[in-house]
Motif scaffolding. Sequence first.
Motif, PDB file in Angstrom:
ATOM      1  N   THR A 124      -3.864  13.384 -10.932  1.00 11.22           N
ATOM      2  CA  THR A 124      -4.524  12.944 -12.163  1.00 11.22           C
ATOM      3  C   THR A 124      -3.529  12.363 -13.151  1.00 11.22           C
ATOM      4  OG1 THR A 124      -6.170  14.648 -11.855  1.00 11.22           O
ATOM      5  CG2 THR A 124      -6.034  13.694 -14.035  1.00 11.22           C
ATOM      6  N   ARG A 150      -2.450   9.068 -12.080  1.00 10.62           N
ATOM      7  CA  ARG A 150      -3.478   8.045 -12.273  1.00 10.62           C
ATOM      8  C   ARG A 150      -3.484   7.543 -13.719  1.00 10.62           C
ATOM      9  NH1 ARG A 150      -7.143  10.646  -9.704  1.00 10.62           N
ATOM     10  NH2 ARG A 150      -8.443  11.339 -11.418  1.00 10.62           N
ATOM     11  N   HIS A 151      -3.293   8.442 -14.649  1.00 12.43           N
ATOM     12  CA  HIS A 151      -3.214   8.014 -16.047  1.00 12.43           C
ATOM     13  C   HIS A 151      -2.071   7.023 -16.238  1.00 12.43           C
ATOM     14  CE1 HIS A 151      -6.206  10.405 -18.153  1.00 12.43           C
ATOM     15  NE2 HIS A 151      -5.944  11.366 -17.301  1.00 12.43           N
ATOM     16  N   GLU A 192      -2.963   3.676 -14.705  1.00 14.52           N
ATOM     17  CA  GLU A 192      -3.922   2.959 -15.556  1.00 14.52           C
ATOM     18  C   GLU A 192      -3.229   2.305 -16.730  1.00 14.52           C
ATOM     19  OE1 GLU A 192      -7.911   5.438 -15.052  1.00 14.52           O
ATOM     20  OE2 GLU A 192      -7.478   4.915 -17.136  1.00 14.52           O
ATOM     21  N   ARG A 252      -5.806   0.936  -9.022  1.00 18.25           N
ATOM     22  CA  ARG A 252      -6.242   2.224  -9.568  1.00 18.25           C
ATOM     23  C   ARG A 252      -6.983   3.032  -8.519  1.00 18.25           C
ATOM     24  NH1 ARG A 252      -8.669   0.960 -15.524  1.00 18.25           N
ATOM     25  NH2 ARG A 252      -7.226  -0.650 -16.077  1.00 18.25           N
ATOM     26  N   GLU A 253      -8.046   2.428  -7.972  1.00 22.70           N
ATOM     27  CA  GLU A 253      -8.868   3.174  -7.033  1.00 22.70           C
ATOM     28  C   GLU A 253      -8.164   3.395  -5.706  1.00 22.70           C
ATOM     29  OE1 GLU A 253     -11.905   2.053  -9.933  1.00 22.70           O
ATOM     30  OE2 GLU A 253     -10.261   0.988  -9.020  1.00 22.70           O
ATOM     31  N   VAL A 280      -6.164   6.514  -5.690  1.00 26.10           N
ATOM     32  CA  VAL A 280      -7.009   7.716  -5.670  1.00 26.10           C
ATOM     33  C   VAL A 280      -7.527   7.960  -4.265  1.00 26.10           C
ATOM     34  CG1 VAL A 280      -9.113   8.761  -6.538  1.00 26.10           C
ATOM     35  CG2 VAL A 280      -7.808   7.219  -7.983  1.00 26.10           C
ATOM     36  N   THR A 292     -11.116  10.502 -14.782  1.00 21.68           N
ATOM     37  CA  THR A 292      -9.764  10.493 -15.350  1.00 21.68           C
ATOM     38  C   THR A 292      -9.731  11.220 -16.675  1.00 21.68           C
ATOM     39  OG1 THR A 292     -10.337   8.409 -16.316  1.00 21.68           O
ATOM     40  CG2 THR A 292      -8.932   8.339 -14.371  1.00 21.68           C
TER      41      THR A 292
END
Length: 579
Positions: A165, A168-169, A172, A455-456, A459, A510
């Motif tokens: 997580t 991911r931030h 982004e 981004r995806e 994940v 997110t």
Amino acid sequence: MPIKVLPEEVASKIAAGEVIERPASVVKELLENSVDAGARGIKVEMSQGGRRLIRVTDDGEGIRAEEVQLAFERHATSKLEAIEDLPHLTTLGFRGEALTSIAAVSQLTVMTRAKGEEVGTLMRLEGGRILRREPQGATQGTVVTVENLFYNTPARLRFLRSQATEGRHIAELVTCYAMAYPELRFSLLRDGRITFRSEGTGDLYDVLVNAYGLEIAKQMIEMQGNSATQSAIVVRGFVSDPVLHRSSGRHLTVLVNGRWVRDRLLSYAVREAYHGLLPKGRYPVVILTVTLPPEEVDVNVHPAKSEVRFRNSGEVFAAVQRAVRQTLTQRAPVPRTSTTFAWGQAVEGGPGRPVEVGRGSELNRAELALEVQRTAEQPPMLTDRPPRGKLPMLRVLGQLGRTYIIAEGPTGMYLIDQHAAHERVLHEGFQAEIAEARVSSQRLLEPLVLEAGAREGAVLKERLARLREFGFEIEAFGGDSCLVRAVPAILQDIDLTQVILDILDEAFPTDGTPFGEEQLAISLACHGAVKAGQTLSLDQMRELVRQLEETSMPRTCPHGRPTMLHVSAEQLERDFGRR
Ligand code: ADP
Ligand code: MG
């Protein structure tokens, strides 16, 4: 306790907490410094979601040897001299707090050589204290390495989310800044692997392709900007064609004067502009760049500089709404929702045949559908079946508005929401399959290449093993794309690319909420279920009601909405004035 002035070390840790909330905040501050330093290329590295290490390397102006130490003092800045400068600010930084704050809660090494200087400087700090400072040969620019963030503030450390997580931030954030500055080259390395890169061509569209993948980029429409008019507010960027929509609002990137901000007002303006064009609960993908004179916007609202205040917010709101709406009405094709039947067998045109739904004719078609079904052969009363579950026995009469099933029960009329009911049925079935580790998946005839975008894609790759338990068979396929070989059988014949991306949005949010198996199961049921707006035959409706009767909680869908409304015979009598 007596009143005491806090020791500097305690005070600085407390102050740091306002600026540096999580690893992504460090990246944000360092990126902003690099942009302010006139860098052309910026490289971000992270390991373990930024907890272990964050490193930002730039080729900007560098910091002069005699100023390196000063840069790490609170309120030390080269960007502002007097409070009168604040309204005309053109840099991202101005508070002179970031480096101090980051250094206070980490082990930090800076290596920098200023333009025009022969030798660079290496300085190492721990918890804000300088351990080493020495001349060092270096290329022009600055490298800041932040290790073991929050090592001395265990409370903060405990609040961090999983590495995935936090990572991911960061990802982004880097893509947002790459979109804000298309003329700069950005790259992101995650645990040694490059996961995002922008080429610095100056064209926002190129960054969009890198961030979201070509599939999505192709469905984005460029806003023309309104510089021709007299307004000092210029709105540019890209908006998604209304056929492209996502289940969460986080694909709205707002950049005000090159600064990435969260702004409720502008988000709302965008949503308003899409009003009536998107299905309920769906969000567009939008990159909004708003440029206006610096005096028109107050950036000094929050220590993390992630919010702004507009002097004339009504005007900005209107400009954004107008620009988005104009782009949509002038450039986007007429909106059409195409749905594909995903449930049952007996269906006109056969299963899997897409049904095009034209907007204007919806009501007429609904009425027609109801009419036909009324005149169909009367179904027998279901008296031969013993009552099951918590539902009374229901006799299906017809469909209303292609959304509700009208049924008669022993005590009056029932209106059943076909989507909610089917969601409940699928959800319970799917949960049982998961519990017994026997989720049925269906192999695709041809594997589907999923261009997920940076981004995806990241994940997805982290979750491959987990997704397998849910019936997905997905493998990494180079770059940000993945190869989908099989999907849960629950998802029949639907637009898989869209669905998989949606499911990722819903199940791996997110906003800090952890990945939930429950949420994933709900999402799958939701996507697999028959939609509102689909014509169902009497047989299909009877079968659905029968399956609903067998569930343990037939009265609500997995999201908690009611599956049915009841109008009692008594109430009908009363309302018709029969008693
Ligand atoms: P601010 O950005 O608000 O001025 P910071 O604490 O982030 O405060 O940085 C302090 C000062 O250090 C900046 O004003 C700038 O002069 C210098 N600095 C920081 N990072 C860099 C960098 N990457 N390149 C050149 N100078 C930098
Ligand atoms: Mg700064």
